[in-house]
Design an enzyme around this catalytic site. Structure first.
Site, PDB file in Angstrom:
ATOM      1  N   HIS A  29      -5.766  -2.666   8.063  1.00 16.93           N
ATOM      2  CA  HIS A  29      -5.869  -2.392   6.787  1.00 16.93           C
ATOM      3  C   HIS A  29      -7.102  -2.991   6.262  1.00 16.93           C
ATOM      4  O   HIS A  29      -7.626  -2.566   5.215  1.00 16.93           O
ATOM      5  CB  HIS A  29      -4.705  -2.371   5.749  1.00 16.93           C
ATOM      6  CG  HIS A  29      -4.359  -3.702   5.402  1.00 16.93           C
ATOM      7  ND1 HIS A  29      -3.209  -4.291   5.943  1.00 16.93           N
ATOM      8  CD2 HIS A  29      -4.866  -4.502   4.668  1.00 16.93           C
ATOM      9  CE1 HIS A  29      -3.029  -5.474   5.273  1.00 16.93           C
ATOM     10  NE2 HIS A  29      -4.117  -5.657   4.427  1.00 16.93           N
ATOM     11  N   ASP A  53      -0.531  -1.976  12.078  1.00 14.24           N
ATOM     12  CA  ASP A  53      -1.360  -2.483  11.153  1.00 14.24           C
ATOM     13  C   ASP A  53      -2.006  -3.766  11.927  1.00 14.24           C
ATOM     14  O   ASP A  53      -2.407  -4.711  11.293  1.00 14.24           O
ATOM     15  CB  ASP A  53      -0.750  -3.090   9.706  1.00 14.24           C
ATOM     16  CG  ASP A  53      -1.717  -3.383   8.711  1.00 14.24           C
ATOM     17  OD1 ASP A  53      -2.834  -2.946   8.951  1.00 14.24           O
ATOM     18  OD2 ASP A  53      -1.419  -4.043   7.720  1.00 14.24           O
ATOM     19  N   SER A  56      -3.952 -11.487   4.268  1.00 12.91           N
ATOM     20  CA  SER A  56      -3.639 -10.340   5.315  1.00 12.91           C
ATOM     21  C   SER A  56      -4.496 -10.715   6.371  1.00 12.91           C
ATOM     22  O   SER A  56      -5.752 -10.678   6.264  1.00 12.91           O
ATOM     23  CB  SER A  56      -3.923  -9.042   4.594  1.00 12.91           C
ATOM     24  OG  SER A  56      -3.080  -9.008   3.598  1.00 12.91           O
TER      25      SER A  56
END
Length: 452
Positions: free
Chosen positions: A182, A220, A298
């Site tokens: 992402h 992801d 992230s």
């Protein structure tokens, strides 16, 4: 004077005198056997005459008549034992907090040779596997230089439409970087679109233009590549299968250029998000930790105390402060292998909902239905997707898979490992049904639709 004020004042005087004496050299220390026991040690202090008078006054303030504890007739050249003199304070009816401090003077002073100039002690541990004061810092330092900042923008006619800031980790000196999909892929549209530009900034301030090689939306996970004429720092991969709930882990990130964030916590559990072999073919597994991470983390690494990557941070739970998730590195290794082999992650699709069985679950199911097959372990099929390869093979809800491709199986993971990335390959499956009926089936998995 209030009751109790005199002892407190005396205590202050005594401590002040001791501090002055220590700094001025008015006290001389030596060690002697205590109470005639060669195994015990007492700290003996020799005091100058002026200091003895101060100490005598202080002792009198603590305990009326207590000046005799300092042995007024003691010659200056002689010493007095802190252990023998002050341990009697423990018998005071009112009690006095300083008794523990002076009683502990009978313990030999700590070896200060292990202390650095800034006051930090060494990283000595009480036993193998124990955590020292620098253990977490060393783990973070081992992987820190390989943690990078990733930003990506998409420009249209000079307008910046989107910007994403995340983290990544260099896992190979050739410039291979692990991060979150992402961070580098736009999932807002109907189909994933790679962002226009990816910029990678290292801790030493070097900046590179990165190329997104692959991205997998289900896990992801994405792989970015940068090129450098000079060597690049890289981090080592560990094994997530060896982690247990309660193990210490460290989450790192680089949300801002040249600034790493480090948080430590423990592994809470391995959270299996899906046991549906019809949703992408494999379960989504996450390491659940209590490491606090932020949005900029992230794609950053989750490392063990050896500084090895055991996961990639993917998300945090906003409603639960400090709770976060990471994709296990063992799963990521398989994803990267698929990237190299197939250019994408190939997931066999069966169309089965599955549940691992254990003796307790089996006992509960047999209580509900006496016809439940006599098994101790296996994989239960509670649902079969209509029109799926599993339905065409003859699977029914309530089947218990006991063999897959000729191998005894007790968990979904074993079935997944057996299938690997094989699509269009027939597998022999042995299942048990109600009243111990055994049936042999042949199922041919299809490739999962990436848009599911």
């Amino acid at each position: 004077m209030l009751r109790g004020a005199r002892p407190r004042r005396g205590a202050v005087l005594l401590l002040a005198a001791a501090a002055v004496a220590s700094s001025s050299g008015a006290l001389a220390y030596d060690h002697r056997g205590g109470h005639g026991d060669a195994s015990s040690t007492a700290v003996h202090v020799s005091a100058s005459s002026p200091l003895r008078r101060v100490l005598s006054s202080a002792a009198e303030g603590i305990l009326p008549g207590g000046a005799h504890l300092l042995a007024p007739g003691l010659a200056p050249a002689e010493g007095f034992s802190i252990l023998n003199s002050f341990v009697s304070v423990a018998n005071w009816s009112a009690g006095f907090p300083i008794q523990n401090s002076f009683a502990s003077a009978s313990v030999p002073p700590t070896n200060l040779s292990n202390q650095s100039s800034n006051g930090n002690s060494d990283d000595s541990k009480c036993c193998p596997g124990c955590i020292g004061r620098n253990t977490i810092a060393k783990a973070a330092a081992a992987v820190g230089p390989a943690v990078v900042n990733i930003s990506s923008t998409q420009d249209t006619h000079g307008w910046v439409l989107e910007k994403s800031i995340g983290s990544g980790t260099i896992i190979d000196p050739d410039g291979t970087i692990l991060t979150c999909a992402h961070v580098v892929v736009d999932f807002q549209s109907t189909k994933p679109i790679l962002r226009g530009k990816v910029s990678v900034t290292l801790q030493d301030s070097r900046e590179f233009e990165g190329t997104v090689l692959n991205a997998d939306r289900h896990s992801d996970i994405a792989v970015v590549k940068i090129k450098s004429k000079t060597p690049l720092p890289s981090a080592s991969l560990g094994s997530s299968s060896k982690l247990r709930p309660g193990d210490w882990v460290v989450a790192l990130g680089c949300p801002l250029s040249l600034q790493n964030t480090v948080t430590a916590g423990i592994v809470s559990c391995v959270d299996r998000k899906s046991s549906d072999l019809g949703l992408g073919g494999v379960r989504r597994e996450y390491l659940q930790t209590d490491c606090a991470i932020n949005q900029g983390n992230s794609g950053g690494p989750l490392v063990n105390l050896d500084g090895e990557i055991v996961g990639v941070n993917v998300m945090k739970v906003w409603a639960a402060d400090g709770l976060s998730f990471a994709v296990p590195i063992d799963s990521i290794v398989k994803i990267v292998e698929n990237f190299k082999k197939n250019g994408r992650v190939v997931r066999p699709w069966l169309g089965l909902k599955m549940l691992d069985l254990n003796p307790m679950i089996v006992a509960q199911l047999k209580e509900r239905s006496s016809s439940f097959p006599d098994v101790k372990k296996g994989v239960l099929v509670p649902m079969v997707t209509p029109g799926s390869p599993a339905e065409r093979a003859g699977f029914r809800p309530g089947d218990v898979v006991v063999e897959f491709d000729g191998k005894l199986v007790e968990s979904i993971k074993e079935i997944i490992d057996i299938m690997g990335d094989k699509v269009g390959v027939p597998f022999k499956v042995l299942v048990k049904r109600a009243n111990n009926v055994t049936v042999s089936l042949t199922v041919i998995p299809e490739e999962a639709d990436s848009s599911r």
